[in-house]
Write an enzyme that holds these catalytic residues in place. Structure first.
Site, PDB file in Angstrom:
ATOM      1  N   LYS A  47     -28.611  21.186-131.673  1.00  0.00           N
ATOM      2  CA  LYS A  47     -27.616  20.333-131.680  1.00  0.00           C
ATOM      3  C   LYS A  47     -26.583  20.811-132.650  1.00  0.00           C
ATOM      4  O   LYS A  47     -26.646  21.497-133.347  1.00  0.00           O
ATOM      5  CB  LYS A  47     -28.174  19.148-132.152  1.00  0.00           C
ATOM      6  CG  LYS A  47     -27.132  17.799-131.932  1.00  0.00           C
ATOM      7  CD  LYS A  47     -27.406  17.312-130.531  1.00  0.00           C
ATOM      8  CE  LYS A  47     -26.513  16.065-130.082  1.00  0.00           C
ATOM      9  NZ  LYS A  47     -27.194  15.543-128.627  1.00  0.00           N
TER      10      LYS A  47
ATOM     11  N   ASP B  67     -21.232  15.892-126.149  1.00  0.00           N
ATOM     12  CA  ASP B  67     -22.203  14.570-126.961  1.00  0.00           C
ATOM     13  C   ASP B  67     -21.018  13.662-127.257  1.00  0.00           C
ATOM     14  O   ASP B  67     -19.843  13.726-126.828  1.00  0.00           O
ATOM     15  CB  ASP B  67     -22.988  15.179-128.106  1.00  0.00           C
ATOM     16  CG  ASP B  67     -23.980  14.093-128.657  1.00  0.00           C
ATOM     17  OD1 ASP B  67     -24.784  13.829-127.697  1.00  0.00           O
ATOM     18  OD2 ASP B  67     -23.574  13.475-129.612  1.00  0.00           O
TER      19      ASP B  67
HETATM   20  P1  NAD Z   1     -19.331   8.729-125.826  1.00  0.00           P
HETATM   21  O1  NAD Z   1     -18.450   9.106-126.892  1.00  0.00           O
HETATM   22  O2  NAD Z   1     -18.686   8.737-124.611  1.00  0.00           O
HETATM   23  O3  NAD Z   1     -19.349   6.940-125.969  1.00  0.00           O
HETATM   24  C1  NAD Z   1     -19.551   6.303-127.194  1.00  0.00           C
HETATM   25  C2  NAD Z   1     -19.430   4.977-127.218  1.00  0.00           C
HETATM   26  O4  NAD Z   1     -19.937   4.175-128.178  1.00  0.00           O
HETATM   27  C3  NAD Z   1     -17.917   4.568-127.107  1.00  0.00           C
HETATM   28  O5  NAD Z   1     -17.793   3.647-126.055  1.00  0.00           O
HETATM   29  C4  NAD Z   1     -17.798   4.111-128.457  1.00  0.00           C
HETATM   30  O6  NAD Z   1     -16.732   3.112-128.361  1.00  0.00           O
HETATM   31  C5  NAD Z   1     -18.927   3.212-128.788  1.00  0.00           C
HETATM   32  N1  NAD Z   1     -19.362   3.001-130.172  1.00  0.00           N
HETATM   33  C6  NAD Z   1     -19.085   3.904-131.191  1.00  0.00           C
HETATM   34  N2  NAD Z   1     -19.560   3.410-132.300  1.00  0.00           N
HETATM   35  C7  NAD Z   1     -20.141   2.179-132.285  1.00  0.00           C
HETATM   36  C8  NAD Z   1     -20.637   1.095-132.820  1.00  0.00           C
HETATM   37  N3  NAD Z   1     -20.722   1.144-134.005  1.00  0.00           N
HETATM   38  N4  NAD Z   1     -21.002  -0.102-132.003  1.00  0.00           N
HETATM   39  C9  NAD Z   1     -20.739  -0.155-130.592  1.00  0.00           C
HETATM   40  N5  NAD Z   1     -20.381   0.932-130.015  1.00  0.00           N
HETATM   41  C10 NAD Z   1     -19.933   2.036-130.649  1.00  0.00           C
HETATM   42  O7  NAD Z   1     -20.602   9.393-126.178  1.00  0.00           O
HETATM   43  P2  NAD Z   1     -21.759   9.131-124.968  1.00  0.00           P
HETATM   44  O8  NAD Z   1     -22.013  10.518-124.439  1.00  0.00           O
HETATM   45  O9  NAD Z   1     -21.890   8.023-124.122  1.00  0.00           O
HETATM   46  O10 NAD Z   1     -23.121   9.220-126.152  1.00  0.00           O
HETATM   47  C11 NAD Z   1     -23.425   7.825-126.492  1.00  0.00           C
HETATM   48  C12 NAD Z   1     -24.933   8.040-127.054  1.00  0.00           C
HETATM   49  O11 NAD Z   1     -25.848   8.823-125.995  1.00  0.00           O
HETATM   50  C13 NAD Z   1     -25.139   9.263-128.311  1.00  0.00           C
HETATM   51  O12 NAD Z   1     -26.366   8.447-129.034  1.00  0.00           O
HETATM   52  C14 NAD Z   1     -25.443  10.372-127.561  1.00  0.00           C
HETATM   53  O13 NAD Z   1     -26.215  11.067-128.399  1.00  0.00           O
HETATM   54  C15 NAD Z   1     -26.443   9.915-126.418  1.00  0.00           C
HETATM   55  N6  NAD Z   1     -26.505  10.881-125.588  1.00  0.00           N
HETATM   56  C16 NAD Z   1     -25.668  11.218-124.670  1.00  0.00           C
HETATM   57  C17 NAD Z   1     -25.834  12.177-123.528  1.00  0.00           C
HETATM   58  C18 NAD Z   1     -24.427  12.652-122.572  1.00  0.00           C
HETATM   59  O14 NAD Z   1     -25.112  13.167-121.654  1.00  0.00           O
HETATM   60  N7  NAD Z   1     -23.395  12.017-123.053  1.00  0.00           N
HETATM   61  C19 NAD Z   1     -27.007  12.473-123.182  1.00  0.00           C
HETATM   62  C20 NAD Z   1     -28.159  12.031-124.114  1.00  0.00           C
HETATM   63  C21 NAD Z   1     -27.926  11.270-125.160  1.00  0.00           C
END
Ligand code: NAD
Length: 406
Positions: free
Chosen positions: A104, A144
């Site tokens: 990561k 991410d």
């Molecule tokens: P992203 O940046 O596309 O979206 C993140 C979302 O969370 C946004 O809508 C943002 O406004 C919101 N957010 C941020 N802080 C917040 C808060 N305090 N309260 C509520 N909402 C809040 O990111 P993503 O890719 O959707 O990732 C989200 C989560 O999923 C992370 O923990 C990431 O590590 C995990 N994840 C992502 C993937 C992937 O393929 N993108 C895979 C596995 C896990």
């Protein structure tokens, strides 16, 4: 117990070792990352001044294959967080059964404050700094929080220049026109949906009402999938706050509204805070934003019967204990959000074989992988009478232990 994600990762590791008969050597190997790379990335800003950003790449473990995991672009990226996220990737890849280890990384920046040109220069410079430690057989980053498919293309392009040949398999999550896989964008959200349905069947439950915290890539596609399967999405939120509409939210309308206004507030129903969304009277709660959303303080207010952890590490250890005591089923992150890395693996395979798979094919393979992993975790939890989280770690550790012995 601290909410430091790395301390939490270590305590989960210790707990799992007590539940399994894995060799002590494995503990030594897993309790520290193999490598930690820290870099300073200078960028010429549009104003002409040079700014330096701090970046990391943590390579936790490669016993099962190349290090694999996302790059986070966020103002609060720090090393302990990156170590924990890398550890969780090692475990996740072992649970879902892809031949990758865990890595990561990230960079301390708020990407929303940079122009398109600045973001491209930052990403390309970061890629050049990392070029000697990444590679298709070495370490394969992905998007991410705060990073995008376009940024993955810039990284692949810089890396290809560095090695003097086209090397798309150095990153996954690229745009489809630049070697990305069909279905990768939807993979984590859809994969979470497949895992949820598989576990609900085991629990003898069907569809229900859903609240989703986080409306980015993961939350959005999960919402679309769940709505298409008859779940009623009643609450959504992002970093600015959220909305609650007990009669149900039209996900496409919310997506369009957010694109137009930059917020969900005012889109439908009543505006709510990110704290309030966790305590709504819903069947399924889906944290899909950041770590430590569900804490000791708010876990007792959760009314959902099932929590689907699409974010990484959204539940603190103390909160986990409260949820367990209250009989709330938690589908743990290392299972629930493994769909992203499963399709990253499919992308890597397609790049290396020079193939392109159709979206239906990718999603069918994803569904099969998620259902197999969910069944393994479920069976382990029944057999040992442990939570799904503990069971997922047992499955992961056993898989890592098999590699070591082999
Ligand atoms: P992203 O940046 O596309 O979206 C993140 C979302 O969370 C946004 O809508 C943002 O406004 C919101 N957010 C941020 N802080 C917040 C808060 N305090 N309260 C509520 N909402 C809040 O990111 P993503 O890719 O959707 O990732 C989200 C989560 O999923 C992370 O923990 C990431 O590590 C995990 N994840 C992502 C993937 C992937 O393929 N993108 C895979 C596995 C896990």
């Amino acid at each position: 117990m601290s909410n430091n994600p790395w301390q939490r990762a270590l305590s989960q590791l210790q707990k799992t070792l007590e539940l399994t008969d894995t060799h002590p050597d494995l503990h030594h190997r897993l309790k520290e990352p193999d490598n930690v790379v820290e870099v300073n990335v200078p960028v010429t800003m549009d104003s002409g001044e040079t700014k330096t950003f701090r970046g990391y790449r943590v390579q936790h473990n490669n016993m099962r294959g190349p290090y694999k995991g996302g790059l986070r672009f966020h103002p609060q990226v720090d090393l302990d967080e990156a170590k924990a996220l890398a550890f969780w990737m090692t475990m996740k890849n072992a649970v879902i059964g892809v031949p990758f280890g865990g890595g990561k990384g990230g960079i301390e920046v708020d990407p929303k404050e940079l122009s398109g040109g600045e973001l491209e220069r930052l990403t390309r410079n970061f890629a050049r700094e990392l070029a000697h430690v990444i590679g298709p057989e070495k370490d394969v980053p992905a998007p991410d929080v705060g990073s995008t498919a376009q940024m993955m293309h810039w990284i692949a392009d810089e890396y290809s220049k560095h090695v003097g040949e086209d090397a798309p398999a150095v990153v996954t999550g690229k745009p489809v026109e630049h070697g990305g896989s069909e279905g990768r964008t939807e993979a984590t959200g859809y994969g979470g949906g497949y895992a949820l349905e598989a576990i609900l069947v085991k629990l003898g439950k069907e569809t229900g009402t859903v609240a989703i915290q986080g409306f980015g890539n993961v939350g959005l596609y999960f919402a679309h999938y769940a709505a298409s399967r008859g779940f009623k999405i009643v609450a959504l939120s992002d970093s600015k706050g959220g909305i609650y509409a007990p009669e149900g939210i039209d996900v496409s309308a919310a997506e369009t509204y957010k694109k137009g206004t930059g917020t969900l507030l005012g889109c439908a129903g009543t505006d709510i805070s990110n704290e309030e969304i966790l305590a709504l009277p819903v069947d399924i709660l889906v944290p899909a934003a950041l770590e430590n959303a569900i804490t000791k303080e708010n876990a007792s207010h959760v009314q959902a019967k099932v929590i689907l952890e699409l974010a990484n590490g959204p539940t603190t250890i103390e909160a986990d204990d409260v949820l367990k005591e209250r009989g709330i089923v938690v589908i743990p992150d290392i299972l629930a959000n493994a769909g992203g890395v499963a399709v990253s693996y499919f992308e890597w395979e397609q790049n290396r074989a020079g193939e392109r798979w159709a979206k239906d094919d990718v999603l069918a393979r994803l569904k099969e992988k998620m259902e197999m992993a969910a069944a393994k975790v479920w069976n382990e939890s029944i057999e040992k009478n442990i939570t799904l989280r503990d069971a997922a770690y047992v499955v992961a550790l056993r898989s890592l232990g098999e590699v070591k012995q082999g």
